[in-house]
Design an enzyme around this catalytic site. Structure first.
Site, PDB file in Angstrom:
ATOM      1  N   GLY A 129     -12.966  -4.185   0.942  1.00  0.00           N
ATOM      2  CA  GLY A 129     -14.378  -3.796   1.032  1.00  0.00           C
ATOM      3  C   GLY A 129     -14.745  -2.772  -0.031  1.00  0.00           C
ATOM      4  N   ARG A 176       0.833  -1.210   0.000  1.00  0.00           N
ATOM      5  CA  ARG A 176       0.000   0.000   0.000  1.00  0.00           C
ATOM      6  C   ARG A 176       0.872   1.267   0.000  1.00  0.00           C
ATOM      7  NH1 ARG A 176      -4.898  -1.537   4.077  1.00  0.00           N
ATOM      8  NH2 ARG A 176      -6.387  -2.025   2.464  1.00  0.00           N
TER       9      ARG A 176
END
Ligand code: AMP
Length: 394
Positions: free
Chosen positions: A375, A35
């Protein structure tokens, strides 16, 4: 329309970036920097354009309390190493000291704020908190795709304070991949869904029914479908309230080959059982047993289906991959995806547990696109509006 960071004049301006620095960390050591690397294009662009950068993020779920184990300091150090430059750090995100550091920033410098979730104000989207956070910037850039489905102070409340607002390259890249995947994928497109939660994936299956050539379903979610078919699933997990929705999907796809289910399962009496796992075919999971991974025949079949794919989308493990007895399905699938990517297929991985699986097998760098948001990617692909992106619109 959401403006790209590339459309702003950021020279000598304070650019406040909501980043997603929520990376796995253990004893202060970052376990995976994917990330952080994904954020580098935005940071390097700001640096090249002589902006003053203020970075804010959450890490884990400290539930509104200061938790040293969830400090962003070690993550700032890794980021500093990646950028090969020092980064200033504030132990509180909206203290007078933190504001002073921001005010004193020179062009080309970076200031990282401590974990936004050390106060509940962040997740409660507190207005006062967002207005204080906004004091750190002249321009607001959201580059935290992983939290775009949440309505928090740093990505939604804060928007009221900025007419100069837009997205960074990480979000731009995520949106482009997912837009192409759902609207004009290179065919055949094979979608693989797994994991335990069915609710978050049913609308995704619905959305892909007209787009994907095959939808492979594995993991714990498969048993809700088997239940809907009236099969004996022993003690395998399933979601009672979704059996009828699963039945509707089965009806819709009745005379097609669109949905592909495992033909065998690795089973045991419980997650923790010390007994030797047994393989049962799809029609004969015994009472007292639960399916914990897909079996060897299913692995072979799924691999042969993937062989034809031009595009592969994967979200969710095929079994309880955290336990070595039940990881083979997920591991083999991950290796096959990498193998087909090397041969030219495009592979898009929906983050979350699939990203954890790739990390476990050291394969995060071997796929075409690994989403930084589990998500968020599921919701985006299901056609839901992501509040943080909606509010960025001009
Ligand atoms: P999800 O958050 O829906 O992607 O689910 C991920 C979790 O599903 C992982 O922690 C897996 O251990 C779990 N899982 C996968 N297959 C099974 C299974 N057959 N039974 C129970 N849990 C499973």
């Amino acid at each position: 329309m959401i403006k790209s960071i590339s459309t702003f004049d950021i020279k000598h301006k304070r650019v406040l970036i909501r980043a997603d620095l929520n990376v796995p960390i253990s004893d202060g050591v970052v376990q995976d920097d994917f990330r952080l690397r994904a954020l580098l294009p935005t940071l390097n662009y700001c640096l090249k354009n002589n902006a003053k950068i203020v970075l804010m993020s959450h890490l884990g779920r400290p539930k509104g309390k200061i938790d040293k184990k969830l400090s962003l300091m070690p993550i700032g150090e890794v980021l500093a190493d990646l950028l090969e430059m020092p980064i200033k750090f504030s132990h509180h995100c909206v203290s007078e000291d933190a504001f002073n550091v921001t005010l004193g920033l020179k062009s080309g410098e970076i200031h990282l704020l401590e974990n936004l979730r050390f106060s509940n104000d962040e997740v409660e989207n507190n207005k006062d908190f967002s207005s204080k956070l906004a004091k750190h910037g002249d321009v607001f850039i959201n580059d935290a795709f992983g939290t775009a489905h949440r309505e928090h102070a740093s990505n939604v409340g804060i928007i009221d304070h900025f007419s100069n607002r837009g997205m960074g390259f990480l979000i731009e890249n995520e949106i482009q991949y997912f837009y192409k995947l759902i609207n004009k994928p290179k065919k055949p497109l094979i979608v693989i869904l797994g994991g335990s939660k069915v609710d978050s994936k049913l609308s995704l299956i619905d959305r892909f029914l007209n787009v994907a050539d095959r939808i492979i379903i594995g993991g714990g979610m498969v048993f809700t479908f088997l239940k809907a078919q009236g099969k004996n699933i022993g003690n395998s997990i399933y979601q009672e309230n979704l059996v009828s929705a699963a039945f509707d999907i089965l009806e819709k796809t009745k005379n097609t080959q669109k949905l592909v289910f495992p033909s065998d399962y690795i089973c045991n009496t419980s997650f923790e059982s010390k007994k030797k796992p047994v393989i049962y075919s799809k029609n004969e999971i015994k009472d007292g047993y639960m399916g914990l991974d897909i079996g060897p025949r299913s692995i072979k079949r799924f691999q042969s289906i993937l062989n034809d794919a031009e595009t592969i989308f994967w979200n969710g493990p095929m079994g309880v991959f955290e336990n070595e007895n039940y990881e083979e399905g997920t591991k083999s699938l991950a290796s096959s995806i990498v193998e087909f990517t090397e041969k030219g297929s495009k592979s898009i991985i929906g983050g979350g547990d699939s990203a954890s699986a790739l990390r476990k097998y050291n394969l995060t760098k071997n796929v075409t696109h690994l989403s930084t948001g589990g998500g968020a990617s599921l919701e985006l692909l299901s056609g839901k509006t992501l509040p943080a992106l909606q509010r960025l619109e001009i």
